[in-house]
Scaffold this motif. Structure first.
Motif, PDB file in Angstrom:
ATOM      1  N   VAL A  52     -45.319  65.209 -80.017  1.00 47.39           N
ATOM      2  CA  VAL A  52     -44.881  63.851 -79.693  1.00 47.39           C
ATOM      3  C   VAL A  52     -45.112  62.929 -80.887  1.00 47.39           C
ATOM      4  O   VAL A  52     -44.212  62.190 -81.306  1.00 47.39           O
ATOM      5  N   VAL A  53     -46.312  62.975 -81.456  1.00 47.76           N
ATOM      6  CA  VAL A  53     -46.633  62.120 -82.610  1.00 47.76           C
ATOM      7  C   VAL A  53     -45.726  62.451 -83.794  1.00 47.76           C
ATOM      8  O   VAL A  53     -45.195  61.556 -84.461  1.00 47.76           O
ATOM      9  N   MET A  54     -45.516  63.736 -84.054  1.00 53.82           N
ATOM     10  CA  MET A  54     -44.666  64.155 -85.167  1.00 53.82           C
ATOM     11  C   MET A  54     -43.231  63.657 -84.968  1.00 53.82           C
ATOM     12  O   MET A  54     -42.614  63.120 -85.896  1.00 53.82           O
ATOM     13  N   SER A  55     -42.696  63.804 -83.774  1.00 54.04           N
ATOM     14  CA  SER A  55     -41.315  63.390 -83.518  1.00 54.04           C
ATOM     15  C   SER A  55     -41.161  61.877 -83.596  1.00 54.04           C
ATOM     16  O   SER A  55     -40.164  61.379 -84.123  1.00 54.04           O
ATOM     17  N   ILE A  56     -42.126  61.155 -83.069  1.00 51.89           N
ATOM     18  CA  ILE A  56     -42.051  59.693 -83.135  1.00 51.89           C
ATOM     19  C   ILE A  56     -42.125  59.222 -84.578  1.00 51.89           C
ATOM     20  O   ILE A  56     -41.333  58.381 -85.008  1.00 51.89           O
ATOM     21  N   SER A  57     -43.067  59.773 -85.341  1.00 50.05           N
ATOM     22  CA  SER A  57     -43.219  59.322 -86.731  1.00 50.05           C
ATOM     23  C   SER A  57     -42.000  59.653 -87.571  1.00 50.05           C
ATOM     24  O   SER A  57     -41.651  58.903 -88.480  1.00 50.05           O
ATOM     25  N   GLN A  58     -41.322  60.744 -87.281  1.00 53.71           N
ATOM     26  CA  GLN A  58     -40.150  61.110 -88.061  1.00 53.71           C
ATOM     27  C   GLN A  58     -38.899  60.411 -87.530  1.00 53.71           C
ATOM     28  O   GLN A  58     -38.007  60.075 -88.299  1.00 53.71           O
ATOM     29  N   GLY A  59     -38.825  60.179 -86.230  1.00 57.00           N
ATOM     30  CA  GLY A  59     -37.589  59.685 -85.648  1.00 57.00           C
ATOM     31  C   GLY A  59     -37.488  58.195 -85.444  1.00 57.00           C
ATOM     32  O   GLY A  59     -36.432  57.704 -85.049  1.00 57.00           O
ATOM     33  N   VAL A  60     -38.536  57.448 -85.693  1.00 59.39           N
ATOM     34  CA  VAL A  60     -38.504  56.013 -85.424  1.00 59.39           C
ATOM     35  C   VAL A  60     -37.677  55.257 -86.466  1.00 59.39           C
ATOM     36  O   VAL A  60     -37.183  54.157 -86.195  1.00 59.39           O
ATOM     37  N   ALA A  61     -37.456  55.823 -87.621  1.00 61.97           N
ATOM     38  CA  ALA A  61     -36.782  55.099 -88.704  1.00 61.97           C
ATOM     39  C   ALA A  61     -35.298  54.871 -88.438  1.00 61.97           C
ATOM     40  O   ALA A  61     -34.757  53.837 -88.816  1.00 61.97           O
ATOM     41  N   VAL A  62     -34.626  55.800 -87.785  1.00 62.00           N
ATOM     42  CA  VAL A  62     -33.183  55.634 -87.553  1.00 62.00           C
ATOM     43  C   VAL A  62     -32.912  54.465 -86.600  1.00 62.00           C
ATOM     44  O   VAL A  62     -32.108  53.587 -86.922  1.00 62.00           O
ATOM     45  N   PRO A  63     -33.564  54.396 -85.415  1.00 62.36           N
ATOM     46  CA  PRO A  63     -33.332  53.206 -84.598  1.00 62.36           C
ATOM     47  C   PRO A  63     -33.831  51.931 -85.274  1.00 62.36           C
ATOM     48  O   PRO A  63     -33.282  50.852 -85.049  1.00 62.36           O
ATOM     49  N   LEU A  64     -34.851  52.050 -86.121  1.00 66.37           N
ATOM     50  CA  LEU A  64     -35.319  50.891 -86.872  1.00 66.37           C
ATOM     51  C   LEU A  64     -34.225  50.350 -87.769  1.00 66.37           C
ATOM     52  O   LEU A  64     -33.985  49.141 -87.818  1.00 66.37           O
ATOM     53  N   VAL A  65     -33.527  51.225 -88.470  1.00 68.18           N
ATOM     54  CA  VAL A  65     -32.441  50.790 -89.354  1.00 68.18           C
ATOM     55  C   VAL A  65     -31.345  50.109 -88.540  1.00 68.18           C
ATOM     56  O   VAL A  65     -30.815  49.061 -88.936  1.00 68.18           O
ATOM     57  N   ILE A  66     -31.009  50.677 -87.385  1.00 68.58           N
ATOM     58  CA  ILE A  66     -29.965  50.088 -86.538  1.00 68.58           C
ATOM     59  C   ILE A  66     -30.386  48.712 -86.034  1.00 68.58           C
ATOM     60  O   ILE A  66     -29.614  47.750 -86.097  1.00 68.58           O
ATOM     61  N   LEU A  67     -31.627  48.595 -85.549  1.00 70.76           N
ATOM     62  CA  LEU A  67     -32.099  47.302 -85.030  1.00 70.76           C
ATOM     63  C   LEU A  67     -32.251  46.281 -86.165  1.00 70.76           C
ATOM     64  O   LEU A  67     -31.928  45.109 -85.990  1.00 70.76           O
ATOM     65  N   TRP A  68     -32.736  46.729 -87.320  1.00 69.29           N
ATOM     66  CA  TRP A  68     -32.885  45.814 -88.446  1.00 69.29           C
ATOM     67  C   TRP A  68     -31.521  45.303 -88.901  1.00 69.29           C
ATOM     68  O   TRP A  68     -31.361  44.129 -89.221  1.00 69.29           O
ATOM     69  N   THR A  69     -30.522  46.171 -88.896  1.00 62.66           N
ATOM     70  CA  THR A  69     -29.165  45.753 -89.248  1.00 62.66           C
ATOM     71  C   THR A  69     -28.660  44.719 -88.258  1.00 62.66           C
ATOM     72  O   THR A  69     -28.002  43.740 -88.644  1.00 62.66           O
TER      73      THR A  69
END
Length: 191
Positions: free
Chosen positions: A168-185
């Motif tokens: 869970v920790v590994m997937s969250i740490s690796q996968g949080v950046a893509v939705p971050l880019v979308i929300l930041w955009t």
């Protein structure tokens, strides 16, 4: 014969959408359909044995395996934890990244590096970090703590109590950046 404006617009829309539709079919729908068909056969990669139709035998065997309910529960827990946490953390980090603070360029650079790392590389790195006692980086540090499930010599990823939280920790740490880019955009587009 002259085409009406709505027909021209419709043709333009379909001509622009067609490459995406073709790619979606080729890379999403076709592999899914092929996987379903192959799951009903005895096909195995690199096997010299002939392919034969087995129908639902694989599924019957799958549902009768004693570990299947636990595996399904693990998938439900994983999804129920990872998806909301990724979105919540992505929203928090998007708000943070959108701020005009000193040193934010360094933070953005470090944070967005996880976008370019493939999951296979992250899996190898986590395997090295969570390896058993002699070779793992994290296990000797955890053994300094009071008794816990990490004291087994089999390693954190091989322990039934700690493997799921680590994934869970590994997937969250690796996968949080893509939705971050979308929300930041989205934040950038709507000040």
């Amino acid at each position: 014969m002259a085409l009406s404006q709505s027909t021209k617009d419709s043709l333009a829309a379909w001509s622009m959408s067609l490459p995406a539709i073709v790619c979606l079919f080729l890379f999403m729908a076709a592999p899914f359909i092929l996987s379903v068909i192959l799951s009903l056969t005895s096909y195995q990669l690199n096997s010299p044995l002939p392919v034969r139709w087995v129908g639902f035998d694989h599924y019957v065997r799958l549902f009768t395996i004693s570990d299947f309910p636990r595996a399904m529960l693990n998938n439900v827990i994983f999804t129920a934890v990872v998806v909301p946490l990724q979105i919540i953390l992505a929203l928090i980090f998007a708000i943070l990244v959108n701020q005009r603070l000193k040193g934010m360029i360094v933070f953005r650079t470090l944070f967005f590096m996880s976008v370019i790392y493939p999951m296979a590389l992250v899996s190898i790195e986590c395997g090295l970090i969570f390896a058993p006692r002699q070779t793992g980086v994290l296990t000797p540090l955890l053994e300094l703590l009071p008794a816990g499930p990490w004291h087994a010599n089999i390693g954190i990823l091989h322990n039934q109590h700690t493997a799921l939280p680590c994934h869970v920790v590994m997937s969250i740490s690796q996968g949080v950046a893509v939705p971050l880019v979308i929300l930041w955009t989205a934040f950038q587009a709507n000040p």
